[in-house]
Design an enzyme around this catalytic site. Structure first.
Site, short mmCIF file in Angstrom:
data_model
loop_
_atom_site.label_atom_id
_atom_site.label_comp_id
_atom_site.label_asym_id
_atom_site.label_seq_id
_atom_site.Cartn_x
_atom_site.Cartn_y
_atom_site.Cartn_z
N HIS A 143 8.26 -2.50 -6.49
CA HIS A 143 9.69 -2.39 -6.77
C HIS A 143 10.45 -1.67 -5.65
O HIS A 143 11.66 -1.63 -5.66
CB HIS A 143 9.92 -1.61 -8.07
CG HIS A 143 9.37 -2.30 -9.27
ND1 HIS A 143 8.54 -1.67 -10.18
CD2 HIS A 143 9.50 -3.56 -9.72
CE1 HIS A 143 8.20 -2.52 -11.13
NE2 HIS A 143 8.76 -3.67 -10.87
N HIS A 144 9.74 -1.08 -4.71
CA HIS A 144 10.33 -0.33 -3.60
C HIS A 144 11.35 0.70 -4.11
O HIS A 144 12.45 0.84 -3.55
CB HIS A 144 10.99 -1.27 -2.58
CG HIS A 144 10.30 -2.59 -2.46
ND1 HIS A 144 8.96 -2.69 -2.15
CD2 HIS A 144 10.73 -3.84 -2.67
CE1 HIS A 144 8.62 -3.96 -2.15
NE2 HIS A 144 9.67 -4.68 -2.47
N CYS A 145 11.00 1.40 -5.16
CA CYS A 145 11.89 2.41 -5.76
C CYS A 145 13.21 1.81 -6.21
O CYS A 145 14.24 2.50 -6.19
CB CYS A 145 12.12 3.59 -4.81
SG CYS A 145 10.59 4.36 -4.29
N ALA A 146 13.24 0.53 -6.55
CA ALA A 146 14.48 -0.11 -7.00
C ALA A 146 14.17 -1.02 -8.19
O ALA A 146 14.42 -2.22 -8.16
CB ALA A 146 15.10 -0.90 -5.86
#
Lengths: 125, 156
Positions: free
Chosen positions: B112-115
């Site tokens: 999620h790449h922190c998203a």
């Protein structure tokens, strides 16, 4: 380094065994790994302490899908008490590949699902 | 770090000194200064330009190689984009893609790449993300695309 994407893994990923939902299932459960988005529905028929039938369907990566396919193929027809004893090292032997910690959870997700299925309460008739 | 030590008792220094005994990270401070000097010599503007050139080259290469079977998060436009390109390949689970690239010494991210809310809104379970920086050049992009073509063949 040997690839974890060996033919057996790719074959079970592309053509998973026991894919779908068991008809007249006595038990069912859902397992997911929210950090990957992997999610499998498991259904089975438990009779006289034996997992008579078992199927799965859902969405997962090659490792989790192949692991589920191999595990359910193994588990069908086995006694519940024996299946409840299966652990991580059994899965690693079953998939036959070395996994880094971040992919280990992919391979172990189906085992978590199977244990959840075996401990689930029967679907009311 | 102690304050005083006796044979029968010890008093400790106050926090944070209590936890900062020993030699301070002098080498780290000197290294940081050199890193800043290095970046200023090249120029942050030049680095930004290099990054955006690589990401637009990557986006174009993706479209050329995969046409409709690649989805680039944020669309085809390279502006205002820095040196990161998040994407999904049709029929290929992002963690498998990153795993297989890793076996070829190409490191990109999967997840999620922190998203996570963005991925939820885009109805994606996860995506891949290639990040470019000063140390990368077009041959890295070419290697990435070439490997992805093989991975797509293997997984689908």
């Amino acid at each position: 380094m040997t690839s974890i994407y060996q033919e057996i893994i790719l074959d079970h990923y592309k053509h998973p065994h026991n894919w779908g939902t068991v008809t007249d299932a006595t038990n069912q459960t859902t397992i997911s790994n929210s950090s990957c988005g992997d999610k499998f529905d498991l259904s089975g028929v438990i009779k006289n302490g034996v997992l008579k039938e078992c199927s799965f369907e859902g969405e997962g990566c090659a490792i989790s899908t192949a692991s589920a396919s191999l595990l359910i193929e193994y588990a069908k027809g086995k006694k519940i008490n024996a299946l409840k004893k299966l652990d991580a090292s059994f899965i690693l032997k079953l998939v036959g590949i070395e996994l880094s910690p971040n992919r280990l959870k992919c391979a172990l997700l189906p085992l978590e699902g199977l244990q959840k299925l075996l401990s689930s309460s029967r679907i009311p008739i | 770090m102690i304050d005083e030590v006796f044979t029968d008792n010890t008093t400790f220094n106050k926090v944070p000194n209590k936890f900062e005994a020993g030699t301070p990270d002098i080498a780290g401070v000197i290294g940081l200064k050199e890193a800043i000097r290095y970046l200023q010599k090249i120029g942050l503007g030049a680095i930004y330009k290099h990054e955006t050139e690589l990401s637009s080259y990557a986006i174009k290469s993706f479209s050329d190689a995969f046409d409709d079977s690649v989805y680039i998060l944020g669309g085809q436009s390279h502006l205002p984009r820095i040196g990161v390109v998040a994407f999904t390949l049709k029929g290929c689970h992002p963690h498998d893609v990153a795993g297989m690239l890793g076996e070829e010494n190409i490191c990109i991210r999967a997840g999620h790449h922190c998203a996570m809310p963005l991925h939820t809104r885009l109805q994606l379970n996860a995506s891949n993300r290639a990040s470019f920086y000063l140390y990368n050049d077009k041959t890295d992009v070419d290697r990435l695309i070439k490997s992805l073509v093989n991975i797509k063949k293997t997984l689908s």
